[in-house]
Design a protein around this motif. Sequence first.
Motif, mmCIF file in Angstrom:
data_model
loop_
_atom_site.group_PDB
_atom_site.id
_atom_site.type_symbol
_atom_site.label_atom_id
_atom_site.label_comp_id
_atom_site.label_asym_id
_atom_site.label_seq_id
_atom_site.Cartn_x
_atom_site.Cartn_y
_atom_site.Cartn_z
ATOM 1 N N GLU A 100 -17.334 -77.578 7.192
ATOM 2 C CA GLU A 100 -16.586 -76.902 6.124
ATOM 3 C C GLU A 100 -16.368 -75.427 6.417
ATOM 4 O O GLU A 100 -15.529 -74.792 5.794
ATOM 5 C CB GLU A 100 -17.292 -77.078 4.772
ATOM 6 C CG GLU A 100 -18.560 -76.265 4.571
ATOM 7 C CD GLU A 100 -19.803 -76.872 5.222
ATOM 8 O OE1 GLU A 100 -19.688 -77.952 5.825
ATOM 9 O OE2 GLU A 100 -20.876 -76.250 5.131
ATOM 10 N N SER A 101 -17.136 -74.864 7.351
ATOM 11 C CA SER A 101 -17.045 -73.407 7.535
ATOM 12 C C SER A 101 -16.307 -73.011 8.807
ATOM 13 O O SER A 101 -16.244 -71.821 9.129
ATOM 14 C CB SER A 101 -18.451 -72.793 7.537
ATOM 15 O OG SER A 101 -19.215 -73.351 8.576
ATOM 16 N N VAL A 102 -15.775 -73.966 9.561
ATOM 17 C CA VAL A 102 -15.040 -73.557 10.770
ATOM 18 C C VAL A 102 -13.565 -73.929 10.683
ATOM 19 O O VAL A 102 -13.208 -75.047 10.309
ATOM 20 C CB VAL A 102 -15.615 -74.167 12.072
ATOM 21 C CG1 VAL A 102 -16.833 -73.414 12.531
ATOM 22 C CG2 VAL A 102 -15.899 -75.640 11.943
ATOM 23 N N GLN A 103 -12.749 -72.969 11.002
ATOM 24 C CA GLN A 103 -11.329 -73.235 11.180
ATOM 25 C C GLN A 103 -11.012 -72.859 12.627
ATOM 26 O O GLN A 103 -11.795 -72.183 13.282
ATOM 27 C CB GLN A 103 -10.451 -72.407 10.249
ATOM 28 C CG GLN A 103 -10.827 -72.465 8.781
ATOM 29 C CD GLN A 103 -11.976 -71.511 8.476
ATOM 30 O OE1 GLN A 103 -12.139 -70.496 9.142
ATOM 31 N NE2 GLN A 103 -12.775 -71.865 7.475
ATOM 32 N N LEU A 104 -9.816 -73.278 13.064
ATOM 33 C CA LEU A 104 -9.422 -73.066 14.457
ATOM 34 C C LEU A 104 -9.568 -71.596 14.877
ATOM 35 O O LEU A 104 -10.137 -71.299 15.923
ATOM 36 C CB LEU A 104 -7.976 -73.543 14.639
ATOM 37 C CG LEU A 104 -7.415 -73.374 16.043
ATOM 38 C CD1 LEU A 104 -8.243 -74.138 17.066
ATOM 39 C CD2 LEU A 104 -5.955 -73.830 16.085
ATOM 40 N N THR A 149 -12.438 -77.869 17.603
ATOM 41 C CA THR A 149 -13.278 -77.352 18.701
ATOM 42 C C THR A 149 -12.567 -77.575 20.037
ATOM 43 O O THR A 149 -12.576 -76.713 20.910
ATOM 44 C CB THR A 149 -14.676 -78.036 18.755
ATOM 45 O OG1 THR A 149 -14.518 -79.442 18.961
ATOM 46 C CG2 THR A 149 -15.490 -77.755 17.514
ATOM 47 N N ARG A 150 -11.939 -78.747 20.192
ATOM 48 C CA ARG A 150 -11.211 -79.032 21.445
ATOM 49 C C ARG A 150 -10.021 -78.090 21.594
ATOM 50 O O ARG A 150 -9.795 -77.536 22.678
ATOM 51 C CB ARG A 150 -10.721 -80.482 21.451
ATOM 52 C CG ARG A 150 -11.820 -81.532 21.450
ATOM 53 C CD ARG A 150 -12.681 -81.439 22.688
ATOM 54 N NE ARG A 150 -13.456 -82.647 22.899
ATOM 55 C CZ ARG A 150 -14.641 -82.676 23.467
ATOM 56 N NH1 ARG A 150 -15.205 -81.559 23.879
ATOM 57 N NH2 ARG A 150 -15.275 -83.814 23.655
ATOM 58 N N ARG A 151 -9.302 -77.895 20.521
ATOM 59 C CA ARG A 151 -8.124 -77.016 20.598
ATOM 60 C C ARG A 151 -8.524 -75.576 20.895
ATOM 61 O O ARG A 151 -7.769 -74.823 21.500
ATOM 62 C CB ARG A 151 -7.323 -77.088 19.298
ATOM 63 C CG ARG A 151 -6.675 -78.445 19.116
ATOM 64 C CD ARG A 151 -6.090 -78.587 17.749
ATOM 65 N NE ARG A 151 -4.979 -77.689 17.511
ATOM 66 C CZ ARG A 151 -4.515 -77.367 16.306
ATOM 67 N NH1 ARG A 151 -5.094 -77.851 15.227
ATOM 68 N NH2 ARG A 151 -3.486 -76.566 16.179
ATOM 69 N N VAL A 157 -19.302 -80.302 23.287
ATOM 70 C CA VAL A 157 -19.486 -80.345 21.831
ATOM 71 C C VAL A 157 -20.518 -81.411 21.484
ATOM 72 O O VAL A 157 -20.431 -82.552 21.947
ATOM 73 C CB VAL A 157 -18.153 -80.671 21.112
ATOM 74 C CG1 VAL A 157 -18.362 -80.756 19.598
ATOM 75 C CG2 VAL A 157 -17.098 -79.616 21.440
ATOM 76 N N ASN A 158 -21.494 -80.997 20.684
ATOM 77 C CA ASN A 158 -22.485 -81.952 20.164
ATOM 78 C C ASN A 158 -22.159 -82.271 18.704
ATOM 79 O O ASN A 158 -21.675 -81.418 17.962
ATOM 80 C CB ASN A 158 -23.893 -81.339 20.223
ATOM 81 C CG ASN A 158 -24.905 -82.171 19.451
ATOM 82 O OD1 ASN A 158 -25.110 -83.342 19.766
ATOM 83 N ND2 ASN A 158 -25.500 -81.610 18.418
ATOM 84 N N TRP A 183 -13.455 -90.458 18.063
ATOM 85 C CA TRP A 183 -12.683 -89.255 17.746
ATOM 86 C C TRP A 183 -11.977 -88.721 18.992
ATOM 87 O O TRP A 183 -12.562 -88.665 20.060
ATOM 88 C CB TRP A 183 -13.606 -88.139 17.249
ATOM 89 C CG TRP A 183 -13.958 -88.205 15.791
ATOM 90 C CD1 TRP A 183 -13.424 -89.008 14.843
ATOM 91 C CD2 TRP A 183 -14.943 -87.401 15.128
ATOM 92 N NE1 TRP A 183 -14.020 -88.759 13.621
ATOM 93 C CE2 TRP A 183 -14.947 -87.783 13.772
ATOM 94 C CE3 TRP A 183 -15.823 -86.394 15.550
ATOM 95 C CZ2 TRP A 183 -15.800 -87.188 12.834
ATOM 96 C CZ3 TRP A 183 -16.665 -85.810 14.626
ATOM 97 C CH2 TRP A 183 -16.651 -86.203 13.277
ATOM 98 N N ARG A 184 -10.764 -88.305 18.793
ATOM 99 C CA ARG A 184 -10.019 -87.653 19.862
ATOM 100 C C ARG A 184 -9.444 -86.368 19.306
ATOM 101 O O ARG A 184 -9.270 -86.243 18.100
ATOM 102 C CB ARG A 184 -8.827 -88.503 20.312
ATOM 103 C CG ARG A 184 -9.243 -89.723 21.063
ATOM 104 C CD ARG A 184 -8.110 -90.724 21.126
ATOM 105 N NE ARG A 184 -8.640 -91.982 21.631
ATOM 106 C CZ ARG A 184 -8.756 -92.267 22.905
ATOM 107 N NH1 ARG A 184 -8.342 -91.416 23.811
ATOM 108 N NH2 ARG A 184 -9.273 -93.409 23.283
ATOM 109 N N ASP A 185 -9.131 -85.455 20.200
ATOM 110 C CA ASP A 185 -8.436 -84.264 19.736
ATOM 111 C C ASP A 185 -7.041 -84.691 19.312
ATOM 112 O O ASP A 185 -6.273 -85.224 20.109
ATOM 113 C CB ASP A 185 -8.351 -83.241 20.867
ATOM 114 C CG ASP A 185 -7.488 -82.067 20.461
ATOM 115 O OD1 ASP A 185 -7.149 -81.957 19.266
ATOM 116 O OD2 ASP A 185 -7.143 -81.277 21.344
ATOM 117 N N ARG A 186 -6.726 -84.463 18.047
ATOM 118 C CA ARG A 186 -5.448 -84.941 17.528
ATOM 119 C C ARG A 186 -4.256 -84.325 18.259
ATOM 120 O O ARG A 186 -3.218 -84.924 18.396
ATOM 121 C CB ARG A 186 -5.338 -84.590 16.050
ATOM 122 C CG ARG A 186 -6.290 -85.389 15.188
ATOM 123 C CD ARG A 186 -6.316 -84.823 13.797
ATOM 124 N NE ARG A 186 -7.261 -85.553 12.971
ATOM 125 C CZ ARG A 186 -7.603 -85.174 11.753
ATOM 126 N NH1 ARG A 186 -7.087 -84.097 11.229
ATOM 127 N NH2 ARG A 186 -8.457 -85.863 11.061
#
Length: 407
Positions: A100-104, A149-151, A157-158, A183-186
């Motif tokens: 909830e606390s991370v954005q790109l 995180t991927r972008r 990444v854990n 999960w994949r990076d969208r």
Amino acid sequence: MSAPLGLYVHVPFCTVKCSYCDFNSYAGIEDMQSAWLEAALREITLWSPSVVEREITSIFIGGGTPSLLEGESIQRLLYHARSRLRIAGDAEVTLEANPESVQLERLQAYRAAGVNRVSMGVQSLHAAELVFLDRIHSADRAEAAFSDTRRAGFDNVNVDLIYGLPGQSLESWQDTLERVIAWRDRQDMQDRQDRQDSGPDHLSCYALTVEAGTPLAARVAAGRVIEADPDRVADIADWTAQRLSEAGYEHYETSNYARRGRQCLHNLTYWRNQEYLAIGPGAHGFVDGVRYQVVRSPRLYIDRVAAAQAEPLLVDLPSPAIEAAERVSEWDHLIDTLTSGLRLMEGVELASLPSLAERLRPTIDWAVANGLAQEHRGRLSLSKRGHAVANEVFVRLLEVEPPPDAY
Ligand code: SF4
């Protein structure tokens, strides 16, 4: 040359205090963030002359919820650490984040500051389980945070997950785990069909433990929450190990799984009983044969570091915020090496243990004879059954009488 060190930085802030959590974390003290940062920088400065000869090979910014901090704060922290300590050029630098606390944008700022690994506290993808755990993110938000995180450029990444919740079925856990490893990076990975390319690089899957003193423990004691059946929890653990192995993850520690080359170097420092510098309120460190604990209260921590006023300790250490310290005896070091090292599938190299270890020979023989451990090419490691009852093995080790002059 001195042995390398890890560096742990404790961030005590959380948005909500989860009912099961006994970490040193607090909700509602965001106004202390800048004072905490100044104190952490000063603590690094105070430690610098004592440890500057030792290379820091991993940094772990944990909590609490470090991702509540602005990118600029992490940038200052890491810049200062690099200017005062000898940080290896290829050091693993992990930051713990909650979805909830991370954005790109914030993740990009962390990456630019030198963070190269993110550990995301996802725990579950089921709304009712997230509510039980007091987690405030949704499954969608967790997936989006992983994608971000991927972008932002993180290729390490854990994801933390918790199983063994009261009333949780095997199917519910299976659903969470299957969705996470798919999960994949969208944005960038949509066209990659290879299943090995999906999911996080590392997974920590912990069974829920009811820690004394937590609101959850009070609910269990009052009979309002019934703990999960241990047999069901064991079934979940078995299925998890099997499934993650099929999905290409190496099971390298009791609760931890990694893609090739993605084991957590910082946590390996703990499990191999190597030394680490720790700063921040409530942090535990191990430097030059001394284990120490920093004062838990964030307010006291800030005040003590600012005033540079320490309580007298038996051992001389540079940070005024340390409230307890003890030189580790050779016997305790040996027991710590075994009880933490046996959590690793690689086990412990017996030849590296001091001659004192011979006192443990009957216990080691007992574990091997009962199928709980094996000795192979000079290493002692737990068997699958031994990992399931590891605490029983550790209790036996702790019961061995130390030599009369051990302390
Ligand atoms: S977010 Fe993590 S550290 Fe914070 S209260 Fe919840 S479990 Fe504890």
